[in-house]
Design a protein around this motif. Sequence first.
Motif, PDB file in Angstrom:
ATOM      1  N   VAL A 134       0.851  -1.199   0.000  1.00 19.08           N
ATOM      2  CA  VAL A 134       0.000   0.000   0.000  1.00 19.08           C
ATOM      3  C   VAL A 134       0.883   1.244   0.000  1.00 19.08           C
ATOM      4  N   ALA A 135       1.892   1.256   0.871  1.00 16.98           N
ATOM      5  CA  ALA A 135       2.795   2.411   0.956  1.00 16.98           C
ATOM      6  C   ALA A 135       3.477   2.672  -0.384  1.00 16.98           C
ATOM      7  N   ASP A 136       3.841   1.618  -1.092  1.00 14.50           N
ATOM      8  CA  ASP A 136       4.497   1.765  -2.400  1.00 14.50           C
ATOM      9  C   ASP A 136       3.558   2.339  -3.458  1.00 14.50           C
ATOM     10  N   ARG A 137       2.249   2.118  -3.285  1.00 17.08           N
ATOM     11  CA  ARG A 137       1.280   2.525  -4.314  1.00 17.08           C
ATOM     12  C   ARG A 137       0.617   3.875  -4.038  1.00 17.08           C
ATOM     13  N   VAL A 138       0.705   4.366  -2.812  1.00 19.42           N
ATOM     14  CA  VAL A 138       0.139   5.679  -2.493  1.00 19.42           C
ATOM     15  C   VAL A 138       0.966   6.734  -3.229  1.00 19.42           C
ATOM     16  N   ASP A 139       0.281   7.780  -3.684  1.00 21.96           N
ATOM     17  CA  ASP A 139       0.931   8.865  -4.416  1.00 21.96           C
ATOM     18  C   ASP A 139       2.185   9.338  -3.674  1.00 21.96           C
ATOM     19  N   PRO A 140       3.360   9.247  -4.313  1.00 21.30           N
ATOM     20  CA  PRO A 140       4.609   9.644  -3.661  1.00 21.30           C
ATOM     21  C   PRO A 140       4.625  11.113  -3.233  1.00 21.30           C
ATOM     22  N   ALA A 141       3.817  11.944  -3.861  1.00 22.15           N
ATOM     23  CA  ALA A 141       3.759  13.361  -3.497  1.00 22.15           C
ATOM     24  C   ALA A 141       3.296  13.544  -2.049  1.00 22.15           C
ATOM     25  N   ARG A 142       2.605  12.560  -1.508  1.00 21.41           N
ATOM     26  CA  ARG A 142       2.156  12.642  -0.115  1.00 21.41           C
ATOM     27  C   ARG A 142       3.329  12.530   0.852  1.00 21.41           C
ATOM     28  N   GLY A 143       4.392  11.868   0.440  1.00 23.55           N
ATOM     29  CA  GLY A 143       5.577  11.750   1.288  1.00 23.55           C
ATOM     30  C   GLY A 143       5.357  10.940   2.554  1.00 23.55           C
ATOM     31  N   TRP A 144       4.466   9.962   2.490  1.00 19.69           N
ATOM     32  CA  TRP A 144       4.157   9.168   3.670  1.00 19.69           C
ATOM     33  C   TRP A 144       5.189   8.080   3.908  1.00 19.69           C
ATOM     34  N   SER A 145       5.499   7.863   5.167  1.00 19.35           N
ATOM     35  CA  SER A 145       6.360   6.746   5.549  1.00 19.35           C
ATOM     36  C   SER A 145       5.509   5.489   5.681  1.00 19.35           C
ATOM     37  N   GLY A 146       6.179   4.366   5.792  1.00 22.29           N
ATOM     38  CA  GLY A 146       5.466   3.112   6.013  1.00 22.29           C
ATOM     39  C   GLY A 146       4.659   3.158   7.300  1.00 22.29           C
ATOM     40  N   ASN A 147       5.196   3.821   8.323  1.00 20.42           N
ATOM     41  CA  ASN A 147       4.483   3.920   9.604  1.00 20.42           C
ATOM     42  C   ASN A 147       3.192   4.731   9.466  1.00 20.42           C
ATOM     43  N   THR A 148       3.218   5.769   8.647  1.00 20.71           N
ATOM     44  CA  THR A 148       2.007   6.561   8.417  1.00 20.71           C
ATOM     45  C   THR A 148       0.935   5.690   7.788  1.00 20.71           C
ATOM     46  N   VAL A 149       1.325   4.909   6.787  1.00 22.43           N
ATOM     47  CA  VAL A 149       0.368   4.025   6.126  1.00 22.43           C
ATOM     48  C   VAL A 149      -0.166   2.990   7.109  1.00 22.43           C
ATOM     49  N   LYS A 150       0.692   2.440   7.949  1.00 25.80           N
ATOM     50  CA  LYS A 150       0.238   1.465   8.948  1.00 25.80           C
ATOM     51  C   LYS A 150      -0.756   2.089   9.924  1.00 25.80           C
ATOM     52  N   THR A 151      -0.516   3.334  10.304  1.00 24.21           N
ATOM     53  CA  THR A 151      -1.453   4.039  11.182  1.00 24.21           C
ATOM     54  C   THR A 151      -2.811   4.193  10.505  1.00 24.21           C
ATOM     55  N   LEU A 152      -2.793   4.584   9.239  1.00 27.98           N
ATOM     56  CA  LEU A 152      -4.042   4.747   8.498  1.00 27.98           C
ATOM     57  C   LEU A 152      -4.761   3.411   8.331  1.00 27.98           C
ATOM     58  N   LEU A 153      -4.018   2.359   8.067  1.00 31.34           N
ATOM     59  CA  LEU A 153      -4.623   1.031   7.959  1.00 31.34           C
ATOM     60  C   LEU A 153      -5.267   0.632   9.287  1.00 31.34           C
ATOM     61  N   GLY A 154      -4.605   0.949  10.382  1.00 31.11           N
ATOM     62  CA  GLY A 154      -5.166   0.661  11.705  1.00 31.11           C
ATOM     63  C   GLY A 154      -6.467   1.402  11.943  1.00 31.11           C
TER      64      GLY A 154
END
Length: 122
Positions: A27-47
Amino acid sequence: MTERISDAEHAVMEVLWEEAPLTASDVADRVDPARGWSGNTVKTLLGRLLAKNVIAHQEDGRRYLYRPMVAREDYVSGESRRLMDRLFGGRLTPLVAHLADRDELTQRDIADIEAILKELKA
């Protein structure tokens, strides 16, 4: 869906609606890179999405695979209804009139609306 999802959560959902199941890393690899999210940010959102019962996960060895529990079409329908209810008294006509008054409808939009109406009348 009882709880609304944030714009950030929506970005994650768009990835999962496009392809699922996926790992958090996928998911982190596919989110728009312009967002600049880390893997931890994506994990938080998934949670957060898991807590809202909008997605589900299953164990796959040492990782989790995530998938949507709400179809994109159902989400769009609910959000559209909420917008119309909140801003236009639940009616579509004032929404279209608002867009027309602000010159936000292109000739293509108008042609598409006319085609839809013609089909509905048939």
